[in-house]
Design a protein around this motif. Structure first.
Motif, PDB file in Angstrom:
ATOM      1  N   TYR A  86       8.029 102.103 -30.384  1.00 27.52           N
ATOM      2  CA  TYR A  86       9.011 102.062 -31.488  1.00 27.52           C
ATOM      3  C   TYR A  86      10.439 102.164 -30.950  1.00 27.52           C
ATOM      4  N   ASN A  87      10.613 103.008 -29.938  1.00 27.84           N
ATOM      5  CA  ASN A  87      11.969 103.279 -29.418  1.00 27.84           C
ATOM      6  C   ASN A  87      12.365 102.389 -28.243  1.00 27.84           C
ATOM      7  N   ALA A  88      11.515 101.432 -27.871  1.00 24.26           N
ATOM      8  CA  ALA A  88      11.793 100.595 -26.701  1.00 24.26           C
ATOM      9  C   ALA A  88      13.077  99.790 -26.900  1.00 24.26           C
ATOM     10  N   ARG A  89      13.764  99.532 -25.770  1.00 27.40           N
ATOM     11  CA  ARG A  89      15.031  98.788 -25.854  1.00 27.40           C
ATOM     12  C   ARG A  89      14.902  97.450 -25.117  1.00 27.40           C
ATOM     13  N   PRO A  90      15.531  96.414 -25.675  1.00 27.42           N
ATOM     14  CA  PRO A  90      15.549  95.134 -24.957  1.00 27.42           C
ATOM     15  C   PRO A  90      16.084  95.341 -23.537  1.00 27.42           C
ATOM     16  N   GLY A  91      15.464  94.670 -22.586  1.00 25.57           N
ATOM     17  CA  GLY A  91      15.845  94.831 -21.180  1.00 25.57           C
ATOM     18  C   GLY A  91      14.863  95.730 -20.438  1.00 25.57           C
ATOM     19  N   GLN A  92      14.193  96.631 -21.165  1.00 28.08           N
ATOM     20  CA  GLN A  92      13.150  97.444 -20.516  1.00 28.08           C
ATOM     21  C   GLN A  92      11.971  96.542 -20.155  1.00 28.08           C
ATOM     22  N   VAL A  93      11.107  97.075 -19.292  1.00 28.41           N
ATOM     23  CA  VAL A  93       9.951  96.293 -18.860  1.00 28.41           C
ATOM     24  C   VAL A  93       8.671  96.975 -19.345  1.00 28.41           C
ATOM     25  N   ALA A  94       7.721  96.163 -19.773  1.00 22.11           N
ATOM     26  CA  ALA A  94       6.416  96.678 -20.199  1.00 22.11           C
ATOM     27  C   ALA A  94       5.334  96.050 -19.326  1.00 22.11           C
TER      28      ALA A  94
END
Ligand SMILES: Cc1cc2nc3c(=O)[nH]c(=O)nc-3n(C[C@H](O)[C@H](O)[C@H](O)COP(=O)(O)OP(=O)(O)OC[C@H]3O[C@@H](n4cnc5c(N)ncnc54)[C@H](O)[C@@H]3O)c2cc1C
Ligand code: FES
Length: 270
Positions: A86-94
């Protein structure tokens, strides 16, 4: 063949205080994902929670020329991993492994397709509706939620010609009550000679009720089950479900590889 990719998060759209849609740049997964399949996802590099979590492929994203570029997942926040999603930000990696599991078997006209979704059980149906639309199959979505503001993507489904039948537990949209009630009523009034395939995803009580209703009217039904999954690839046995085998005896099968889409009339619902 599933692939394990480090996917950049390209979007995160909050739909409510609990629901969001996460966009993942994962062309290799998008290129082969079929409706009903899932991915194992972990956002970021933290050790806790250690394991990835399963999510249905919600949408396949495409570039201007139609080339698959990524997928989205529809997530409901219920614990630590879905809070991170829910709190993930664009630019982070999954870390994303998939596509996994057996997809829905998609019917052709003249069969109709009736999709039955409870809450976040909507997740596999955007992709399925798209595939049914391409085949020009008459499609209805029976969609139940707690409240009107937890009914999402209605315009998307209407836009591809899907008829909507809505219920909410508080009566704030559609009929008040559970979604299996209008399903039962529609099946009762349908000409038995007109074929219909029922597809269901949602809480297991709802799946059991849908399976029972489909059986009452002798209609085929595919359910997408959501057992707890540790690995998603058949290695941990956390996801077993009792299914009737060819010998008529119930055996525990791993729903991550035998499913998640299973024939409703083969499952022991207890
Ligand atoms: C094939 C498959 C597809 C799924 N697709 C989606 C999806 O598209 N969107 C989505 O939001 N969720 C989906 N889920 C459920 C999702 O994986 C869980 O909500 C998630 O694992 C919870 O992780 P968490 O760390 O936030 O919470 P946890 O701490 O792991 O769990 C919180 C609570 O929920 C219970 N729980 C966890 N997983 C499940 C489950 N599968 N069924 C019932 N109770 C559970 C736990 O026992 C615990 O009580 C899917 C599950 C499966 C098996
Ligand atoms: S999730 Fe590990 S065996 Fe199914």
């Amino acid at each position: 063949m599933p692939v394990d990719v480090a996917a950049e998060i390209i979007s995160n759209r909050a739909l409510s205080d609990d629901y969001n849609v996460l966009g993942l740049a994962a062309p290799a997964i998008a290129a082969t994902a079929q409706p009903g399949q899932f991915v194992m996802v972990k956002v970021g590099a933290r050790l806790d929670p250690l394991l990835r979590r399963p999510f249905s492929v919600f949408e396949v994203l495409r570039g201007p020329d139609g080339t698959p570029t990524g997928i989205t997942i529809l997530s409901k926040r219920i614990g630590p991993s879905t809070a991170i999603v829910y709190n993930a930000r664009p630019g982070q990696v999954a870390a994303v492994l998939g596509p996994l599991g057996r997809p829905f078997t998609i019917v052709d006209a003249p069969s109709d397709a009736w999709m039955v979704a409870g809450g976040v059980g909507l997740a596999p149906f955007a992709a399925l509706a798209e595939a049914l639309h391409q085949r020009e199959v008459n499609t209805t979505l029976f969609y139940g939620a707690r409240r009107a503001d937890e009914l999402f993507y209605l315009e998307y489904f209407r836009g591809i010609g899907v008829e909507l039948v809505l219920t909410t537990e508080d009566g704030s949209a559609g009929e008040r009550g559970r979604i299996v009630a209008p399903l039962d009523a529609r099946l009762a009034s349908r000409n038995a000679a007109l074929p219909v395939m029922i597809y269901a995803c949602g809480p297991e009580g709802m799946l059991a009720a849908t399976a029972k209703t489909a059986a009452k009217y002798s209609r085929p039904c595919q359910v997408s089950v959501e057992r707890i999954m540790g690995c998603g690839m058949g290695g941990c046995y956390s996801c077993v479900i009792p299914m009737r085998g060819d010998d008529g005896i119930f055996h525990h099968v791993r729903s991550c590889i035998a499913g998640p889409v299973l024939a409703a009339d083969q499952i022991r619902w207890d």
